[in-house]
Design an enzyme around this catalytic site. Structure first.
Site, short mmCIF file in Angstrom:
data_model
loop_
_atom_site.label_atom_id
_atom_site.label_comp_id
_atom_site.label_asym_id
_atom_site.label_seq_id
_atom_site.Cartn_x
_atom_site.Cartn_y
_atom_site.Cartn_z
CB ALA A 1 -0.92 -0.01 1.21
CB SER B 1 2.50 -0.08 5.29
OG SER B 1 3.70 -0.21 6.04
CG ASP B 2 6.28 2.59 0.37
OD1 ASP B 2 7.39 2.13 0.72
OD2 ASP B 2 6.15 3.24 -0.69
CG PHE B 3 10.09 0.73 4.08
CD1 PHE B 3 9.32 -0.32 3.62
CD2 PHE B 3 11.42 0.49 4.35
CE1 PHE B 3 9.85 -1.58 3.43
CE2 PHE B 3 11.97 -0.77 4.16
CZ PHE B 3 11.18 -1.81 3.70
#
Length: 792
Positions: free
Chosen positions: A188, A221-223
C-alpha cells in the site's frame, strides 16, 4: 507446521508481534511455531539483499522501462527467474517489486522504475515477472497500491481519481498480476486516495482487492506509510513496515482489548503472514538455499547484455544503422563516459562492474573510436567512476570508507567498489561526533571536480588543497538523505597522483547515504562543442550520447521539464551540421525533447541499460543484437503537451482530471497535441508489410490473425499491436493485445493476437459492462496504423 496449527499456538501479543516488521528488511519470526524471520530486499533492478547499499555485489539489470520495451512476456519471466537466483544467493525470501504504477505524467521521477503508461501492457508483463520469481519460491510484492504516479509530496498528497478511471486504468495492472500470477504480496502506497490513506483504504483493500478479486496474499505498507492503529488494520492492511517501531505493537493489542478491532481481523492478518511464510519456506523446516552463479558470471552477464539491447528502441533511421564494420566513429556527449545505468533510490544496487558507452564501443571497434568530449549537464555524477579512483589501502578500483566514533574508536573500515553506500544500518552512527571519511587515490593532472554525495558540511582535500562543500536538502522529503541525496563538488587543480578525501560529521542522522565524487573538470561548453564538431567532420559517423542525470531519474523527486539538461541540444545541432552521418543515443528511461530529431540520421533510445549497458549499446549500433524495442511511454513534442502533465498538488490535492485518457489514449482523442513519438513506436532493423488480417468473434474474446512480411534483408522481430477504437467516440482508444514474431529476411509469418477481455469492458458505476464494439486497429504504434477491422 501448518498455518492453522501455528495460528492456534499464538496468544494475542504473539499474533500482533508478527504484524510489524522486525527490521528494515525482515519480517518477525517466532521460534516457538517454527517461523523463520522472512528476509526482504528492494529489487526492481537487482537484489541487493538486506541493506540499502554497501552489501555484496548484485547484478544490475536494465531498468523497468527498458525491459518493458521488449514487449516480451517470456523475457520478463526469465528476468523474474534471474532475480530469484540472486535472491537465493542473498538468502532473501521476498523481493519488493515489481513497481507497477503507470506513467501518467512524463515528469514522474519514478517513471524509470515502472513498466509503462498502459495498464494492459504493465499488468501482463508484471504477471510474467511475478511468475518467474515465485516459481522459484521467492515472493514478489506488487507496489504501490494505488495512485502513486508522482513523487512530489508523496507522503501527504491526496490523489483524486474517479471510480471508473481507478478501476479501468490504475487498479487494472494490479488486478491482472493478481489474477494471472497470484502475487504473494501487495504494498500500500504513501498517498491518500480520495481523502483516505492508501494504508487504510477499506474500499480498495477490503472491498476490491480482498473481496472482489479474492486476494489471499499479504498487504504490507510502504516504509513509514502507516499512521494509525485501528483504521489501518480494519481498512485492510496486514503488516506495518518497517520495524520494530510503528503504530501497532502494544497499541494494537490495546485496541483489540478495547473492542476497537475484532480479534478475527488480527487472525486474518496473521493467517496471511503465515501463508507467505509457508510459500517462501520460512514456516516449519527452513528452506535450503541452492548454490547459484555470482553477479559477474559470464553467462549471466551475456544475458544482461542481450536483455538491454532487446529493449533499445530505434526511433529514426535514415540508413545510418547498423554501423558497418570498420566504421570510424567520433563519440561525443558526457553520458558516453558517465553513462547512467540505473535510476536512484530504493532501486539502486552495487553492481560488480559498470560499462560505459565509451568502454563498450572502444571494446568493439578499438582505435576506430575517437572520444570527442561533451558539454556539462548541470549536474555532477552521483559517485566517482571506479576506474578513476583507487582505494589507497588495497589498490583496487573504488574508495575507502571509514567511520570513527566521537571517542576515536573505528566503527567501519571497508572498501566501496561503487564509491558510496548507506551508513547507519549497523548502528555505526552512534551519535554526534561520529565522523565519516572517504579516501581515494586519483592519477590526474589538471582541473578536478572533487565532491560528495550526502547531506552535511563536508571538508574535501586533494593533496595540500582544502575546500568546504555544503550539501543542503533539495526537497526536504522524508528519506531524502537515503533515497535521493544531493551531491555537490568543489573545483580544485591537481598535479599527478594525489590522495583525495572527504570528511563529515553527520550529527543526529541515524542513516545516511555517503559517497565520493571525483572527475576531471569538464571544459567550457563552447570549447567542447567546437571540439566535437571538428572530430565529427573527420569521422564516418558521429555518435552523440545525450541523457538525463541521476538527479532527474530518481525516487523522491519529480522533474520539471523534459528538456535535456545543459547544452546537449546545441551539441547535437553542431555535430549534425558537420558530420557525414549523425546517430544520437538517448541515455534516459523517460521521454526527452528532441528539437534536432529531423536533422540527425538515427536515434536509438537506450534507457538505463544496467551493468552491461555500454556493451549492449555497441552491439545494438553494430547490429550484432537487434534493438527491437517499442516505446512504452508516449514522447510529447513539448513541455506540457501531454494529457496529464503537472505532478504538483494544489492545496494538497492532485486530481487525475484526464480520467482514462492517459498517455496515448489522450493523444489519440485530441486531448493533447500529436506527440514526437507514439506509444508502441519502434523500427528495429527490419521493414514490414501488413498484408491481410481477420477477426474471429466466435469465442469468448476476439482473436485477430494477421499476415506480415519482413521485406528487409535482415532477420527481424516485429510486434503486432492491436488497439480498439470504441464505437462510442467519448471512450478512449486502448491497447487490447499484442504478439511478437521473429521473421527471417524476405519471409512471411502469420501472427495471432487474442484480445484481452479485461480491456474490452467499462465500469458503469455498478459493475462491468462489455465494450466490444468499434474498430480494431493493427499498428506499429498508434502513429503507424496498418490495417483496420470492424468489431461488433
Amino acid at each position: 507446521m501448518t498455518v492453522d496449527a501455528a495460528l492456534v499456538q499464538l496468544d494475542l501479543a504473539g499474533k500482533v508481534r508478527l504484524l510489524t516488521g522486525a527490521s528494515f528488511f525482515s519480517f518477525t519470526g517466532d521460534e516457538a511455531i517454527g517461523l523463520t524471520p522472512i528476509a526482504m530486499s528492494d529489487g526492481p533492478s537487482g537484489v541487493k539483499g538486506q541493506s540499502q547499499s554497501g552489501g555484496a555485489p548484485a547484478a544490475l539489470l536494465p531498468n523497468a522501462t527498458a525491459l518493458a520495451s521488449t514487449w516480451d512476456e517470456q523475457l520478463l519471466a526469465d528476468v523474474g527467474r534471474f532475480l530469484a537466483e540472486d535472491a537465493q544467493r542473498n538468502r532473501t525470501h521476498v523481493v519488493l517489486g515489481p513497481t507497477i504504477n503507470l506513467h501518467r505524467s512524463p515528469l514522474g521521477g519514478r517513471v524509470f522504475e515502472c513498466f509503462s503508461e498502459d495498464p494492459l501492457l504493465t499488468g501482463r508483463l508484471a504477471a510474467s515477472y511475478v511468475r518467474g520469481l515465485q516459481d522459484q519460491g521467492v515472493g514478489a510484492c506488487l507496489k504501490h497500491l494505488v495512485g502513486n504516479e508522482a513523487e512530489t509530496d508523496r507522503h501527504t498528497v491526496d490523489v483524486r481519481i474517479d471510480e471508473a478511471t481507478l478501476r479501468e486504468v490504475y487498479l487494472l495492472p494490479f488486478e491482472i498480476a493478481v489474477a494471472d500470477a497470484d502475487a504473494w504480496l501487495l504494498m500500500a502506497a504513501y498517498n491518500r486516495v480520495d481523502g483516505v490513506p492508501a494504508t487504510e483504504h477499506d474500499r480498495v483493500l477490503n472491498q476490491v482487492v480482498k473481496g472482489e478479486w479474492g486476494y489471499a496474499g499479504l498487504v504490507v505498507s510502504d516504509f513509514f506509510a502507516t499512521h494509525s492503529t485501528a483504521p489501518a488494520i480494519t481498512g485492510g492492511l496486514d503488516v506495518v513496515l518497517p520495524g520494530p517501531f510503528g503504530p501497532w505493537g502494544q497499541q494494537l493489542v490495546a485496541a483489540v482489548e478495547a473492542g476497537e478491532v475484532s480479534p478475527a481481523v488480527v487472525d486474518a492478518a496473521v493467517r496471511r503472514v503465515l501463508l507467505l511464510a509457508e510459500r517462501v519456506g520460512a514456516l516449519g523446516t527452513p528452506r535450503e538455499w541452492p548454490e547459484v552463479p555470482g553477479a559477474d558470471d559470464p553467462a549471466r552477464t551475456a544475458q544482461l547484455r542481450e536483455w538491454a539491447a532487446a529493449g533499445m528502441t530505434v526511433l529514426r533511421n535514415d540508413g545510418a544503422l547498423p554501423l558497418a564494420a570498420g566504421t570510424r566513429v567520433a563519440l561525443a556527449g558526457l553520458p558516453a563516459t558517465e553513462t547512467l545505468l540505473m535510476g536512484g533510490g530504493s532501486a539502486e544496487v552495487s553492481p560488480p562492474h559498470q560499462v560505459s558507452v565509451l568502454d563498450g564501443l572502444t571494446a568493439a571497434l578499438g582505435p576506430a573510436v575517437t572520444w570527442a568530449g561533451g558539454v556539462q549537464l548541470g549536474s555532477t555524477p552521483p559517485a566517482a567512476r571506479p576506474g578513476f579512483v583507487v582505494d589507497p589501502v588495497d589498490g583496487t578500483p573504488g574508495v575507502r570508507l571509514q567511520v570513527v566514533g566521537a571517542d576515536g574508536r573505528p566503527l567501519v573500515d571497508e572498501h566501496l567498489a561503487d564509491s558510496r553506500r548507506v551508513v547507519g544500518w549497523g548502528g555505526e552512527l552512534a551519535g554526534p561526533g561520529t565522523r565519516v571519511r572517504l579516501t581515494a587515490r586519483v592519477d590526474h593532472t589538471g582541473p578536478l571536480q572533487l565532491g560528495v554525495v550526502g547531506l552535511g558540511s563536508w571538508t574535501v582535500t586533494a593533496g595540500d588543497q582544502r575546500a568546504t562543500v555544503q550539501v543542503d536538502p533539495v526537497t526536504g522529503v522524508p528519506g531524502e538523505s537515503l533515497l535521493a541525496p544531493p551531491h555537490r563538488v568543489a573545483d580544485l587543480a591537481v598535479d599527478g597522483p594525489v590522495e583525495v578525501t572527504a570528511e563529515v560529521d553527520l550529527g543526529d542522522l541515524e542513516h545516511a547515504m555517503v559517497g565520493l565524487v571525483a572527475r576531471p573538470a569538464p571544459v567550457p561548453d563552447a570549447d567542447a562543442i567546437a571540439a566535437a564538431a571538428s572530430a565529427a567532420a573527420g569521422a564516418d559517423v558521429a555518435v552523440v550520447v545525450v541523457g538525463l542525470t541521476a538527479e532527474q531519474e530518481t525516487e523522491s523527486r519529480d522533474k520539471t521539464t523534459l528538456a535535456l539538461p545543459g547544452a546537449q541540444d546545441a551539441l547535437v545541432e553542431a555535430v549534425a551540421a558537420t558530420a557525414r552521418r549523425t546517430v544520437v543515443v538517448v541515455n534516459a528511461a523517460t521521454p526527452v525533447l528532441m528539437p534536432w530529431l529531423d536533422r540527425v540520421d538515427a536515434v536509438l533510445v537506450a534507457g538505463l541499460p544496467g551493468q552491461e549497458g555500454g556493451h549492449a549499446v555497441a552491439a545494438a549500433l553494430l547490429g550484432e543484437l537487434e534493438p527491437a524495442g517499442r516505446l512504452v511511454t508516449t514522447w510529447p513534442a513539448a513541455d506540457g503537451a501531454s494529457p496529464a502533465w503537472s505532478v504538483t498538488p494544489t492545496d494538497g490535492v492532485l486530481t487525475y482530471a484526464e480520467g482514462a485518457f492517459v498517455g496515448h489514449r489522450g493523444h489519440a482523442a485530441g486531448h493533447a497535441p500529436a506527440p514526437a513519438a507514439w506509444f508502441g513506436a519502434g523500427l528495429g532493423y527490419g521493414s514490414w508489410d501488413y498484408r491481410e488480417a481477420s477477426v474471429d468473434t466466435a469465442g469468448p474474446t476476439p482473436v485477430v490473425t494477421a499476415t506480415i512480411a519482413n521485406t528487409s534483408t535482415r532477420d527481424s522481430r516485429e510486434v503486432v499491436q492491436v488497439y480498439l477504437q470504441p464505437a462510442d467516440p467519448a471512450r478512449p482508444v486502448r491497447l487490447v493485445g499484442w504478439r511478437a514474431a521473429v521473421v527471417p529476411a524476405g519471409a512471411t509469418a502469420q501472427v495471432t493476437v487474442t484480445c484481452d477481455p479485461r480491456v474490452l469492458r467499462r465500469w458503469d458505476g455498478a459493475g462491468w459492462v462489455a465494450e466490444d464494439r468499434g474498430e480494431l486497429m493493427l499498428a506499429r504504434g498508434l502513429g503507424d496504423i496498418r490495417l483496420r477491422l470492424p468489431l461488433g
